[in-house]
Motif scaffolding. Sequence first.
Motif, PDB file in Angstrom:
ATOM      1  N   ALA A 143       0.834  -1.200   0.000  1.00 52.72           N
ATOM      2  CA  ALA A 143       0.000   0.000   0.000  1.00 52.72           C
ATOM      3  C   ALA A 143       0.871   1.252   0.000  1.00 52.72           C
ATOM      4  N   MET A 144       1.960   1.201   0.766  1.00 47.54           N
ATOM      5  CA  MET A 144       2.863   2.336   0.820  1.00 47.54           C
ATOM      6  C   MET A 144       3.532   2.567  -0.533  1.00 47.54           C
ATOM      7  N   GLU A 145       3.935   1.472  -1.179  1.00 48.88           N
ATOM      8  CA  GLU A 145       4.557   1.597  -2.501  1.00 48.88           C
ATOM      9  C   GLU A 145       3.581   2.218  -3.495  1.00 48.88           C
ATOM     10  N   GLN A 146       2.300   1.823  -3.411  1.00 52.37           N
ATOM     11  CA  GLN A 146       1.288   2.391  -4.305  1.00 52.37           C
ATOM     12  C   GLN A 146       1.132   3.889  -4.069  1.00 52.37           C
ATOM     13  N   LYS A 147       1.110   4.299  -2.792  1.00 55.38           N
ATOM     14  CA  LYS A 147       0.979   5.717  -2.468  1.00 55.38           C
ATOM     15  C   LYS A 147       2.162   6.505  -3.017  1.00 55.38           C
ATOM     16  N   ILE A 148       3.359   5.925  -2.890  1.00 52.20           N
ATOM     17  CA  ILE A 148       4.554   6.603  -3.386  1.00 52.20           C
ATOM     18  C   ILE A 148       4.506   6.719  -4.904  1.00 52.20           C
ATOM     19  N   ARG A 149       4.085   5.635  -5.568  1.00 48.31           N
ATOM     20  CA  ARG A 149       4.008   5.667  -7.035  1.00 48.31           C
ATOM     21  C   ARG A 149       3.060   6.756  -7.526  1.00 48.31           C
ATOM     22  N   GLU A 150       2.023   7.049  -6.742  1.00 47.54           N
ATOM     23  CA  GLU A 150       1.075   8.096  -7.122  1.00 47.54           C
ATOM     24  C   GLU A 150       1.727   9.469  -7.122  1.00 47.54           C
ATOM     25  N   GLN A 151       2.853   9.606  -6.402  1.00 47.29           N
ATOM     26  CA  GLN A 151       3.557  10.886  -6.346  1.00 47.29           C
ATOM     27  C   GLN A 151       4.542  11.066  -7.504  1.00 47.29           C
ATOM     28  N   LEU A 152       4.747   9.991  -8.286  1.00 45.70           N
ATOM     29  CA  LEU A 152       5.771  10.014  -9.327  1.00 45.70           C
ATOM     30  C   LEU A 152       5.166  10.290 -10.704  1.00 45.70           C
ATOM     31  N   SER A 153       5.979  10.857 -11.567  1.00 49.01           N
ATOM     32  CA  SER A 153       5.568  11.050 -12.962  1.00 49.01           C
ATOM     33  C   SER A 153       5.613   9.709 -13.694  1.00 49.01           C
ATOM     34  N   ASP A 154       5.051   9.671 -14.909  1.00 45.21           N
ATOM     35  CA  ASP A 154       5.083   8.438 -15.701  1.00 45.21           C
ATOM     36  C   ASP A 154       6.524   7.980 -15.928  1.00 45.21           C
ATOM     37  N   PHE A 155       7.399   8.919 -16.266  1.00 43.52           N
ATOM     38  CA  PHE A 155       8.797   8.572 -16.510  1.00 43.52           C
ATOM     39  C   PHE A 155       9.457   8.043 -15.247  1.00 43.52           C
ATOM     40  N   GLU A 156       9.201   8.686 -14.125  1.00 47.16           N
ATOM     41  CA  GLU A 156       9.786   8.229 -12.857  1.00 47.16           C
ATOM     42  C   GLU A 156       9.291   6.832 -12.498  1.00 47.16           C
ATOM     43  N   ASN A 157       8.016   6.553 -12.766  1.00 48.85           N
ATOM     44  CA  ASN A 157       7.495   5.211 -12.495  1.00 48.85           C
ATOM     45  C   ASN A 157       8.145   4.167 -13.402  1.00 48.85           C
ATOM     46  N   GLN A 158       8.393   4.532 -14.660  1.00 48.21           N
ATOM     47  CA  GLN A 158       9.085   3.603 -15.558  1.00 48.21           C
ATOM     48  C   GLN A 158      10.508   3.331 -15.065  1.00 48.21           C
ATOM     49  N   VAL A 159      11.177   4.376 -14.633  1.00 47.49           N
ATOM     50  CA  VAL A 159      12.535   4.225 -14.098  1.00 47.49           C
ATOM     51  C   VAL A 159      12.512   3.364 -12.838  1.00 47.49           C
TER      52      VAL A 159
ATOM     53  N   ASP B  98      19.506   9.178 -14.111  1.00 49.99           N
ATOM     54  CA  ASP B  98      20.136   9.430 -12.819  1.00 49.99           C
ATOM     55  C   ASP B  98      19.383  10.517 -12.060  1.00 49.99           C
ATOM     56  N   ASN B  99      19.015  11.574 -12.750  1.00 47.72           N
ATOM     57  CA  ASN B  99      18.245  12.651 -12.116  1.00 47.72           C
ATOM     58  C   ASN B  99      16.885  12.156 -11.634  1.00 47.72           C
ATOM     59  N   ALA B 100      16.260  11.291 -12.423  1.00 51.35           N
ATOM     60  CA  ALA B 100      14.956  10.739 -12.029  1.00 51.35           C
ATOM     61  C   ALA B 100      15.075   9.922 -10.750  1.00 51.35           C
ATOM     62  N   LEU B 101      16.136   9.123 -10.642  1.00 50.98           N
ATOM     63  CA  LEU B 101      16.344   8.331  -9.426  1.00 50.98           C
ATOM     64  C   LEU B 101      16.545   9.236  -8.214  1.00 50.98           C
ATOM     65  N   GLN B 102      17.262  10.339  -8.401  1.00 53.20           N
ATOM     66  CA  GLN B 102      17.457  11.279  -7.294  1.00 53.20           C
ATOM     67  C   GLN B 102      16.118  11.906  -6.882  1.00 53.20           C
ATOM     68  N   ARG B 103      15.284  12.252  -7.874  1.00 51.40           N
ATOM     69  CA  ARG B 103      13.966  12.825  -7.557  1.00 51.40           C
ATOM     70  C   ARG B 103      13.097  11.798  -6.836  1.00 51.40           C
ATOM     71  N   ILE B 104      13.172  10.545  -7.281  1.00 51.32           N
ATOM     72  CA  ILE B 104      12.382   9.486  -6.640  1.00 51.32           C
ATOM     73  C   ILE B 104      12.767   9.359  -5.174  1.00 51.32           C
ATOM     74  N   ARG B 105      14.070   9.306  -4.900  1.00 55.67           N
ATOM     75  CA  ARG B 105      14.516   9.184  -3.510  1.00 55.67           C
ATOM     76  C   ARG B 105      14.054  10.371  -2.678  1.00 55.67           C
ATOM     77  N   SER B 106      14.130  11.568  -3.268  1.00 54.73           N
ATOM     78  CA  SER B 106      13.698  12.767  -2.562  1.00 54.73           C
ATOM     79  C   SER B 106      12.206  12.706  -2.259  1.00 54.73           C
ATOM     80  N   LYS B 107      11.400  12.281  -3.236  1.00 54.38           N
ATOM     81  CA  LYS B 107       9.959  12.188  -3.027  1.00 54.38           C
ATOM     82  C   LYS B 107       9.613  11.120  -1.984  1.00 54.38           C
TER      83      LYS B 107
END
Length: 199
Positions: free
Chosen positions: A137-153, A178-187
């Motif tokens: 459930a937590m992973e789903q909530k986090i994925r909702e915060q990500l862009s399509d590209f970030e979710n693909q990454v 690499d930038n997308a991964l950094q944004r994901i970790r930040s989010k």
Amino acid sequence: MIKYGDYTDEELLELQRDGRENVTDYLLDKYKAMVKKKARVLYLMGGEQDDLIQEGMIGLFKAIRDYRPEKDTSFYTFAQLCVDRQLYNAVQSSNRQKHRPLNSYVPLNTEEGEHELRDFRQQSPENIVIARENEAAMEQKIREQLSDFENQVLARYLEGENYLQIAADLSRPPKSVDNALQRIRSKVRVWLEKAKSET
């Protein structure tokens, strides 16, 4: 020469108890990918990836050492529980004591290590299943915060690809991955802090 791949995990563990050598090494190698995948998920939420992999391998070693077929559970299921438990404990410990490295774990042959193992045995499978459901459930909530590209990454990252492989798959520059991964970790960090403040 015996081919370990011709045997089930449970049969191999029986052979080990009869004195067969190298079974532990074979099973550690066989399930290392499973450990790495679990560690990659938790790396996003806190902790150093190499340290988490090390902790996961300790959990796998404990599973090999302590599996009992009479418990009517497959070795693979038992191994996943042991690895999950070890990883979650490592992340929680790291969050509580930031100044202590994850690799200052309790040696397996000490009385304290045995106490930790008894604590694990008392953990009900139902509680661990609930924890996994909460994690999903937590992973789903986090994925909702990500862009399509970030979710693909993220999806490819969790499958074990590095940023160069992801960049090739998605036909994007490595730097953008690499930038997308950094944004994901930040989010993820922001989301976890928000969730913590609401509890």
